[in-house]
Design a protein around this motif. Structure first.
Motif, PDB file in Angstrom:
ATOM      1  N   MET A  99       0.834  -1.194   0.000  1.00  0.00           N
ATOM      2  CA  MET A  99       0.000   0.000   0.000  1.00  0.00           C
ATOM      3  C   MET A  99       0.877   1.256   0.000  1.00  0.00           C
ATOM      4  SD  MET A  99      -3.334  -0.324   0.226  1.00  0.00           S
ATOM      5  CE  MET A  99      -4.089  -1.846  -0.197  1.00  0.00           C
ATOM      6  N   GLN A 100       0.464   2.208  -0.792  1.00  0.00           N
ATOM      7  CA  GLN A 100       1.147   3.493  -0.849  1.00  0.00           C
ATOM      8  C   GLN A 100       0.730   4.341   0.350  1.00  0.00           C
ATOM      9  OE1 GLN A 100       3.173   4.656  -3.372  1.00  0.00           O
ATOM     10  NE2 GLN A 100       3.086   2.753  -4.500  1.00  0.00           N
ATOM     11  N   ASN A 101       1.650   5.151   0.847  1.00  0.00           N
ATOM     12  CA  ASN A 101       1.281   6.037   1.959  1.00  0.00           C
ATOM     13  C   ASN A 101       1.310   7.507   1.552  1.00  0.00           C
ATOM     14  OD1 ASN A 101       4.047   6.409   1.894  1.00  0.00           O
ATOM     15  ND2 ASN A 101       4.265   6.455   4.108  1.00  0.00           N
ATOM     16  N   ILE A 102       1.362   7.762   0.251  1.00  0.00           N
ATOM     17  CA  ILE A 102       1.284   9.133  -0.274  1.00  0.00           C
ATOM     18  C   ILE A 102       0.307   9.136  -1.440  1.00  0.00           C
ATOM     19  CG2 ILE A 102       2.515  10.992  -1.463  1.00  0.00           C
ATOM     20  CD1 ILE A 102       5.015  10.207   0.061  1.00  0.00           C
ATOM     21  N   TYR A 103      -0.538  10.139  -1.461  1.00  0.00           N
ATOM     22  CA  TYR A 103      -1.499  10.284  -2.553  1.00  0.00           C
ATOM     23  C   TYR A 103      -1.628  11.768  -2.872  1.00  0.00           C
ATOM     24  CZ  TYR A 103      -5.785   9.836  -5.279  1.00  0.00           C
ATOM     25  OH  TYR A 103      -6.717   9.879  -6.290  1.00  0.00           O
ATOM     26  N   PHE A 104      -1.741  12.088  -4.156  1.00  0.00           N
ATOM     27  CA  PHE A 104      -1.950  13.457  -4.601  1.00  0.00           C
ATOM     28  C   PHE A 104      -3.399  13.584  -5.068  1.00  0.00           C
ATOM     29  CE2 PHE A 104       2.562  12.944  -4.715  1.00  0.00           C
ATOM     30  CZ  PHE A 104       3.062  14.182  -4.340  1.00  0.00           C
ATOM     31  N   MET A 105      -4.126  14.478  -4.411  1.00  0.00           N
ATOM     32  CA  MET A 105      -5.546  14.676  -4.692  1.00  0.00           C
ATOM     33  C   MET A 105      -5.735  15.951  -5.508  1.00  0.00           C
ATOM     34  SD  MET A 105      -8.506  15.322  -1.848  1.00  0.00           S
ATOM     35  CE  MET A 105     -10.181  15.719  -2.314  1.00  0.00           C
ATOM     36  N   ASP A 106      -6.495  15.839  -6.580  1.00  0.00           N
ATOM     37  CA  ASP A 106      -6.862  17.010  -7.373  1.00  0.00           C
ATOM     38  C   ASP A 106      -8.091  17.627  -6.708  1.00  0.00           C
ATOM     39  OD1 ASP A 106      -7.165  18.928  -9.308  1.00  0.00           O
ATOM     40  OD2 ASP A 106      -7.718  17.536 -10.907  1.00  0.00           O
ATOM     41  N   ALA A 107      -7.900  18.763  -6.044  1.00  0.00           N
ATOM     42  CA  ALA A 107      -8.952  19.398  -5.250  1.00  0.00           C
ATOM     43  C   ALA A 107      -9.326  20.755  -5.856  1.00  0.00           C
ATOM     44  CB  ALA A 107      -8.449  19.597  -3.811  1.00  0.00           C
TER      45      ALA A 107
ATOM     46  N   ASP B  73      -0.892  18.823   2.397  1.00  0.00           N
ATOM     47  CA  ASP B  73      -0.217  20.061   2.020  1.00  0.00           C
ATOM     48  C   ASP B  73      -0.482  20.364   0.551  1.00  0.00           C
ATOM     49  OD1 ASP B  73       1.360  22.316   2.302  1.00  0.00           O
ATOM     50  OD2 ASP B  73       3.260  21.234   2.368  1.00  0.00           O
ATOM     51  N   HIS B  74      -0.444  21.614   0.202  1.00  0.00           N
ATOM     52  CA  HIS B  74      -0.575  22.024  -1.188  1.00  0.00           C
ATOM     53  C   HIS B  74       0.658  21.541  -1.944  1.00  0.00           C
ATOM     54  CE1 HIS B  74      -4.088  24.436  -0.257  1.00  0.00           C
ATOM     55  NE2 HIS B  74      -3.462  24.738   0.867  1.00  0.00           N
ATOM     56  N   ALA B  75       0.437  21.086  -3.176  1.00  0.00           N
ATOM     57  CA  ALA B  75       1.526  20.453  -3.925  1.00  0.00           C
ATOM     58  C   ALA B  75       1.379  20.736  -5.413  1.00  0.00           C
ATOM     59  CB  ALA B  75       1.506  18.945  -3.680  1.00  0.00           C
ATOM     60  N   ASP B  76       2.438  20.407  -6.139  1.00  0.00           N
ATOM     61  CA  ASP B  76       2.393  20.446  -7.591  1.00  0.00           C
ATOM     62  C   ASP B  76       1.711  19.184  -8.096  1.00  0.00           C
ATOM     63  OD1 ASP B  76       3.830  22.857  -7.717  1.00  0.00           O
ATOM     64  OD2 ASP B  76       5.746  21.788  -7.648  1.00  0.00           O
ATOM     65  N   ARG B  77       1.240  19.233  -9.314  1.00  0.00           N
ATOM     66  CA  ARG B  77       0.611  18.066  -9.935  1.00  0.00           C
ATOM     67  C   ARG B  77       1.620  16.923  -9.983  1.00  0.00           C
ATOM     68  NH1 ARG B  77      -3.266  17.481 -14.819  1.00  0.00           N
ATOM     69  NH2 ARG B  77      -2.994  15.264 -15.196  1.00  0.00           N
ATOM     70  N   PRO B  78       1.180  15.701  -9.623  1.00  0.00           N
ATOM     71  CA  PRO B  78       2.116  14.566  -9.670  1.00  0.00           C
ATOM     72  C   PRO B  78       2.485  14.217 -11.101  1.00  0.00           C
ATOM     73  CG  PRO B  78      -0.105  13.799  -9.221  1.00  0.00           C
ATOM     74  CD  PRO B  78      -0.158  15.302  -9.209  1.00  0.00           C
ATOM     75  N   LYS B  79       3.648  13.636 -11.269  1.00  0.00           N
ATOM     76  CA  LYS B  79       4.126  13.258 -12.600  1.00  0.00           C
ATOM     77  C   LYS B  79       3.414  12.019 -13.135  1.00  0.00           C
ATOM     78  CE  LYS B  79       8.800  15.155 -12.148  1.00  0.00           C
ATOM     79  NZ  LYS B  79       8.573  16.023 -11.051  1.00  0.00           N
ATOM     80  N   ASP B  80       3.028  11.121 -12.242  1.00  0.00           N
ATOM     81  CA  ASP B  80       2.422   9.859 -12.643  1.00  0.00           C
ATOM     82  C   ASP B  80       0.969   9.792 -12.205  1.00  0.00           C
ATOM     83  OD1 ASP B  80       4.938   8.898 -13.586  1.00  0.00           O
ATOM     84  OD2 ASP B  80       5.491   8.414 -11.521  1.00  0.00           O
ATOM     85  N   ASP B  81       0.175   9.037 -12.966  1.00  0.00           N
ATOM     86  CA  ASP B  81      -1.194   8.769 -12.549  1.00  0.00           C
ATOM     87  C   ASP B  81      -1.166   7.900 -11.302  1.00  0.00           C
ATOM     88  OD1 ASP B  81      -2.292  10.183 -14.652  1.00  0.00           O
ATOM     89  OD2 ASP B  81      -2.446   8.426 -15.951  1.00  0.00           O
ATOM     90  N   GLN B  82      -2.200   8.018 -10.498  1.00  0.00           N
ATOM     91  CA  GLN B  82      -2.286   7.249  -9.265  1.00  0.00           C
ATOM     92  C   GLN B  82      -3.586   6.474  -9.236  1.00  0.00           C
ATOM     93  OE1 GLN B  82      -0.798   9.878  -5.793  1.00  0.00           O
ATOM     94  NE2 GLN B  82      -1.937  11.164  -7.196  1.00  0.00           N
ATOM     95  N   ASP B  83      -3.599   5.452  -8.438  1.00  0.00           N
ATOM     96  CA  ASP B  83      -4.796   4.643  -8.263  1.00  0.00           C
ATOM     97  C   ASP B  83      -5.176   4.698  -6.791  1.00  0.00           C
ATOM     98  OD1 ASP B  83      -6.766   2.721  -8.105  1.00  0.00           O
ATOM     99  OD2 ASP B  83      -5.658   1.235  -9.272  1.00  0.00           O
TER     100      ASP B  83
END
Length: 157
Positions: free
Chosen positions: A1-9, A27-37
């Motif tokens: 299981m991954q413990n980091i996720y980037f949410m498009d909010a 935290d606010h972040a830049d768009r991730p480079k890879d798609d996530q599931d």
């Protein structure tokens, strides 16, 4: 299981991180480079994403997802973060009020600094702290995002 996720909010990308079954960072972040599931992340991250989606849609006013702020910051910063957690949905307080609550009238700069180091943004509502004159002041995600968060709480959308 991954413990980091980037949410498009609605306020841009958010980085959500968990450790040992609790959320330790939003935290606010830049768009991730890879798609996530989302199915490949921990249950607590899925809960956090669901609760944030409900918050952004105006359906949620309080968060139930477990968080842990003891893994970062100083004792004073954690005191400020705990006080931030007590600010009701849709309400604001000034940096001056927060300073008085957390140590005294000369602590405004220290509470502003602690605000900026909040590890669990939105869930610990540092966006609810404004300047004494009613202006928004600063926000680590940017004033436009702070304004949007306050507008969501004002209108429920």
């Amino acid at each position: 299981m991954q413990n980091i996720y980037f949410m498009d909010a609605p306020v841009g990308w958010l980085k959500i991180r968990s450790e040992d079954g609790v959320i330790v960072e939003v935290d606010h972040a830049d768009r991730p480079k890879d798609d996530q599931d989302l199915t490949e992340v921990s249950e607590v991250i899925r809960q956090c994403v669901t609760e944030l989606e409900e918050y952004f849609s105006g359906e949620r006013r309080t968060f139930e997802v477990p968080i842990d702020i003891t893994r970062s910051g100083t004792a004073f910063q954690r005191k400020v973060w705990r006080r931030l957690s007590e600010i009701p949905y849709g309400e604001t307080i000034s940096y001056k009020e927060l300073a008085l609550d957390c140590g005294g009238p000369t602590y405004s700069r220290a509470v502003a600094n602690a605000n900026g180091k909040n590890p669990v943004s939105i869930i610990i509502p540092c966006h609810r702290v404004i300047a004494s004159d009613g202006s928004l002041g600063g926000y680590t995600g940017g004033v436009a995002k702070k304004s949007k968060l306050l507008k969501i709480e004002e209108t429920g959308l």
